[in-house]
Design an enzyme around this catalytic site. Structure first.
Site, PDB file in Angstrom:
ATOM      1  N   HIS A 186      26.860  42.726  40.411  1.00  0.00           N
ATOM      2  CA  HIS A 186      28.236  42.976  40.008  1.00  0.00           C
ATOM      3  C   HIS A 186      28.692  44.323  40.574  1.00  0.00           C
ATOM      4  CE1 HIS A 186      31.555  41.884  37.394  1.00  0.00           C
ATOM      5  NE2 HIS A 186      31.524  43.052  36.762  1.00  0.00           N
TER       6      HIS A 186
ATOM      7  N   GLU B 202      25.082  38.683  39.851  1.00  0.00           N
ATOM      8  CA  GLU B 202      26.068  39.425  39.066  1.00  0.00           C
ATOM      9  C   GLU B 202      25.444  40.231  37.923  1.00  0.00           C
ATOM     10  OE1 GLU B 202      29.302  39.761  39.411  1.00  0.00           O
ATOM     11  OE2 GLU B 202      30.060  38.103  40.603  1.00  0.00           O
TER      12      GLU B 202
ATOM     13  N   SER C 213      36.032  41.921  38.338  1.00  0.00           N
ATOM     14  CA  SER C 213      35.576  41.898  36.954  1.00  0.00           C
ATOM     15  C   SER C 213      36.770  41.730  36.017  1.00  0.00           C
ATOM     16  CB  SER C 213      34.768  43.163  36.651  1.00  0.00           C
ATOM     17  OG  SER C 213      34.042  43.017  35.448  1.00  0.00           O
TER      18      SER C 213
END
Length: 500
Positions: free
Chosen positions: A405, A316, A188
């Site tokens: 994610h 995600e 990230s």
């Protein structure tokens, strides 16, 4: 191995402890506290200390929401509880001898707003047990680390990462690591930081390989970053200068940031698509510390001597939409399709005819923020002559979040437990049995890449688009997200600027 290990570093002796045949050192300072006269400045290397420093507890976190340390309320930077001494790192090593093991330096994410290596999901013991030295670090976030402030260097959080990498170069051999074989890996915001590190002159020579997981494709112009910082400072009746912000406590700046985040979608006509993200911060392309956006710089040949592994998860953005308050209102979905799609709204509706509007919103955000920036970075690295490998995580353990994610780093670190999987209310029937093999596959291939530069499948090529796909049984195949790739194939990711 019951004797506490003492290691001499450039700043003095640190004492860790053995935990299940892994030597662990926590809370080692790599830079001086970034407060008082040093606030909003570049990191200052830690000064040498006398005696032996116990390194069994994690260092305090950097200023962020829900931080309880006294530094949060101090404008002077002086604290009694040590919470100002927050630029520290941690080491897990399976061999403190002259093993010269590969070194893997973890750079965590957190939307440029959160950063705390004490998170148990970042525990490096299992990864280190695979034959590498693991390092993690705290770095500044929020206004302290990423706001554009007149009189301060940009990208202070990434400058902290560089300072930690320099510490690794100077000291990691004493912990059994090879300073000539360092791999940075992050997810990230950490993955985007790594993409920036690839093209930052100050980071040259500090690592040999890089793994960027789920990098968000947002890099700001100075003009956009300055406008955002001005808005945050105005919440406190201040200007975005070192002189005025240094008189305010970190807590005040965190609260002002939170206030702006709540209203960010209202700024979309002027701030552009970044106003639809969860954070007002990103690396700033200032022409000094960060000369250019990573896609442009890599395509010109920057970092062609760095082995790059890059990829993303399949679902995600479901991490955000699956939350109890994650159902997007109609106005937000309309704004997303007006401001994020590279061409017309119809492309997504044609490409995904069975998707609901909420599902299309999720796919669009997954693409523009994570999947397509990662794929295009692989294309750019290949164009620039660098070796690059691509992956996608498609395995998931529950129906609600899918391959969302953050799932990938849980597998690499081995910190997602089978009991946690079984306990999830929408767990897949075989997920707990599949967990150990899929985590082992990812971790083994990450370690192989760190050790040799070869993860075990063919390098990426824009024509074949060879991709390692992590399912219950990993495969190597053409890039799976062909529908989205076609929508975005003509788009060029670059520095984000003000829309008006």
């Amino acid at each position: 191995m019951d004797i506490a290990p003492d290691i001499r570093t450039a700043a003095g002796v640190v004492r860790g402890r053995w935990e299940n045949q892994v030597a662990v050192f926590r809370g080692i300072p790599y830079a001086e506290p970034p407060f008082g006269a040093r606030r909003f400045g570049a990191p200052v290397p830690v000064q040498r200390g006398d005696g032996i420093r116990d390194a069994v507890q994690f260092g305090p976190p950097v200023p962020q929401a829900r931080h309880a340390g006294s530094v949060m309320s101090s404008a002077s930077g002086r604290t009694d509880d040590g919470s100002d001494n927050c630029l520290s790192l941690n080491i897990w090593s399976p061999d403190l001898g002259a093993a010269r093991l590969p070194v893997m330096v973890w750079i965590q994410g957190g939307t440029y707003l959160e950063n705390n290596t004490a998170n148990p999901h970042y525990d490096g013991a299992t990864l280190a047990g695979s034959g590498v030295v693991v390092v993690s670090m705290n770095y500044r976030v929020g206004v302290e680390g990423f706001a554009h402030i007149a009189g301060a260097p940009d990208n202070r959080g990434i400058l902290d990462q560089i300072a930690a990498l320099r510490w690794v170069q100077d000291n990691i051999a004493a912990f059994g690591g090879d300073p000539g074989n360092v791999t940075v890996f992050g997810q990230s915001a950490g993955g985007a930081g790594i993409a920036a590190l690839l093209v930052m002159p100050m980071a040259a020579g500090l690592f040999r390989r890089a793994i960027s997981q789920s990098m968000p494709g947002t890099y700001f112009s100075e003009r956009l970053a300055a406008t955002i910082s001005t808005t945050i400072a105005a919440e406190l009746g201040a200007r975005a200068t070192v002189g005025e912000l240094a008189r305010l406590s970190p807590r005040a700046l965190v609260d002002a940031t939170d206030a702006v985040i709540r209203t960010m979608p209202e700024f979309v006509e002027s701030w552009g698509p970044m106003a639809l993200t969860p954070t007002p911060f990103s690396p700033v392309v200032d022409g000094v510390s960060l000369p250019d956006a990573p896609w442009r710089a890599l395509a010109r040949g920057a970092a062609r001597d760095i082995d790059l592994l890059i990829g993303h998860t399949r679902d995600e953005y479901r991490l955000y939409t699956s939350r109890p308050d994650g159902e997007p209102p109609d106005a937000l979905m309309t704004a997303a399709f007006d401001h994020l799609t590279p061409n017309s709204n119809g492309d997504y509706r044609v490409a995904y005819p069975d998707a609901t509007p909420a599902e299309l919103y999720e796919i669009l955000n997954t693409d523009w923020l994570f999947r397509m920036p990662s794929l295009h970075l692989a294309d750019a690295a290949h164009d620039g002559g660098g070796p690059v490998w691509l992956y996608e995580l498609c395995w998931s353990f529950n129906r609600e979040q899918g391959a969302s994610h953050c799932l990938d780093f849980l597998l690499v670190f081995g910190t997602l437990g089978a009991d946690e999987v079984r306990a999830h209310r929408s767990a897949h029937p075989n997920a707990a049995h599949e967990l150990t093999p899929i985590a082992h596959h990812m971790r083994t291939e990450w370690v192989s890449f760190a050790a040799t530069g070869k993860p075990g499948w063919a390098p990426y090529d824009p024509h074949t688009r060879t991709t390692r796909v992590y399912n219950a049984e990993p495969t190597t195949e053409p890039y799976p997200e062909e529908r989205s790739r076609r929508i975005w194939c003509a788009h060029r990711f670059d520095t984000l600027d003000l829309a008006t």
